[in-house]
Write an enzyme that holds these catalytic residues in place. Sequence first.
Site, PDB file in Angstrom:
ATOM      1  N   GLU A 249       0.997  -1.040   0.061  1.00  0.00           N
ATOM      2  CA  GLU A 249      -0.031  -0.027  -0.033  1.00  0.00           C
ATOM      3  C   GLU A 249       0.930   1.260  -0.016  1.00  0.00           C
ATOM      4  O   GLU A 249       1.314   1.506   1.018  1.00  0.00           O
ATOM      5  CB  GLU A 249      -0.960   0.054   1.222  1.00  0.00           C
ATOM      6  CG  GLU A 249      -1.680  -1.068   1.179  1.00  0.00           C
ATOM      7  CD  GLU A 249      -2.912  -1.140   0.415  1.00  0.00           C
ATOM      8  OE1 GLU A 249      -3.015  -0.241  -0.383  1.00  0.00           O
ATOM      9  OE2 GLU A 249      -3.567  -2.200   0.428  1.00  0.00           O
ATOM     10  N   CYS A 283      -2.329   8.711   2.528  1.00  0.00           N
ATOM     11  CA  CYS A 283      -1.932   8.226   1.075  1.00  0.00           C
ATOM     12  C   CYS A 283      -3.164   8.805   0.302  1.00  0.00           C
ATOM     13  O   CYS A 283      -3.001   8.859  -0.892  1.00  0.00           O
ATOM     14  CB  CYS A 283      -1.617   7.042   0.983  1.00  0.00           C
ATOM     15  SG  CYS A 283      -0.468   6.293   2.310  1.00  0.00           S
TER      16      CYS A 283
HETATM   17  C1  SIN Z   1      -3.157   5.659   4.726  1.00  0.00           C
HETATM   18  O1  SIN Z   1      -2.866   6.652   4.408  1.00  0.00           O
HETATM   19  O2  SIN Z   1      -1.961   4.929   4.180  1.00  0.00           O
HETATM   20  C2  SIN Z   1      -4.326   5.169   4.933  1.00  0.00           C
HETATM   21  C3  SIN Z   1      -5.431   5.959   4.687  1.00  0.00           C
HETATM   22  C4  SIN Z   1      -6.880   5.466   5.253  1.00  0.00           C
HETATM   23  O3  SIN Z   1      -6.973   4.383   5.769  1.00  0.00           O
HETATM   24  O4  SIN Z   1      -8.072   6.077   5.062  1.00  0.00           O
END
Ligand code: SIN
Length: 479
Positions: A249, A283
């Site tokens: 991820e 992210c």
């Molecule tokens: C992330 O920023 O890696 C995860 C964000 C989310 O689960 O909403």
Amino acid sequence: MNLLKTKSYINGKWVIGNAKLKVINPFDGTLVAEVESLSRSQCKDAIQAASDAFKIWKKYAAHERAAILRKWYELQMEHAEELAHILTLEQGKPLAEALGEIKYGASFVEWFSEEARRVYGDIIPGHHRDKRITAIKQPVGVVAAITPWNFPNAMITRKVAPALAAGCTVVIKPAELTPLSALALAELADRAGFPPGVVNILVSKDASEIGKEMCENRLVRKLSFTGSTRVGKILLKQCADTVKKVSMELGGNAPFIVFDDADIDLAIQGAIASKYRNAGQTCVCTNRLFVQEGVYEAFLAKYTVAVKELTIGNGVKEGVVIGPMIEEKAVISVEKVVADAVKKGGELLTGGKRHGATGSLLFEPTVIANANRKMLAFKEEIFGPVTPIFKFKTEAEVIELANDTPYGLASYFYGRDYARIWRIAEALEYGMVGINTGMISTAVAPFGGIKESGFGREGSKYGMDDYLEIKYMCWGGVE
Ligand code: SIN
């Protein structure tokens, strides 16, 4: 605080290392705790313990694994306030948001405690008269998980819950900046009654050595990583020699598109929620905001007013919605993006600098109009509270702009035209699309990216697949 632990949790015991790691409150630079830092050889021990425990855990009936997971979920909910407080102290996000993360994190444990019972196989019509074919799913084995500082709780549960539900055992390395939330989860896992070695949480300041051990050790059958694309690529290369199953991820560069026919007020709400969550450090945060020319001026004016109202400060204080950034280099990187945008013709409508005294990690919520594709803000993941706003004319133009990036994690758009909604949703080269919403994260949906944002899905019924192998059995001589 009962759940504040400073040792690592391996094979059901609290373990010390050969060095210490300081956990610093990003709001005021004070020391929150000194945590034991473990070595690569201790990581190897943890993997061995997980491998031994796998022989036992995989034989548990699904309902037995489900019951322990359910207990872990209940403990997390019971201690949600304390977990949130620890999270804010080490990470900085406002308490209400931290509490939201704890509940979000726990929801993965609840969901996968239920999914544990539903790992079905198949009976496939045979290819000869005397043949019968079955396919079963089995746990992959020891899972190593490397998790980031931006979600110190939820990124652990999102990986570990499906792994445990499937019958795998886990070794987790949380981010060095935020190990306390992870260790608090370890304490609750202990209380929930997982057998020793099933859940192992190891803190170390030597991230690259621990990463190498996790990738190179043959006992680890699966690596799951959340973090930057740069580090993801290194881990992928390191996993090649042992041909591990891998989930990645990685970074994103989310477009957020507002069409002329959108409900502007809802679009502003959605964009602010998506952009400024966790001070822009997720992210899936909006990275580039594209607004169609007919509503550009009106949108800009209202959006800027709304951003000016966001209260910035110490996350433990009531009413604060934007906390500090995680560390100095994160602020420097955002300053660079803003300076570059202004130099290349961007118009600073609000923010653009640090907030408060020198050395403060607070960065003012920022809006930059007249953004263009030459800017760093177009190409790179900003990871901070800065919105660059781009004007566009046509559907074809905005699709080309939105897809012009190596990333493919989250994307968003607002509009009402039914046919266009389908066209845009299908044309966006992203793993996730928010349509008339800026909030897409939930345990019941498959979270994940394409292109250089990675592969694998977390959450939902698909989330189990990453921790399972399919075995096919061909039964002959059935006359
Ligand atoms: C992330 O920023 O890696 C995860 C964000 C989310 O689960 O909403």
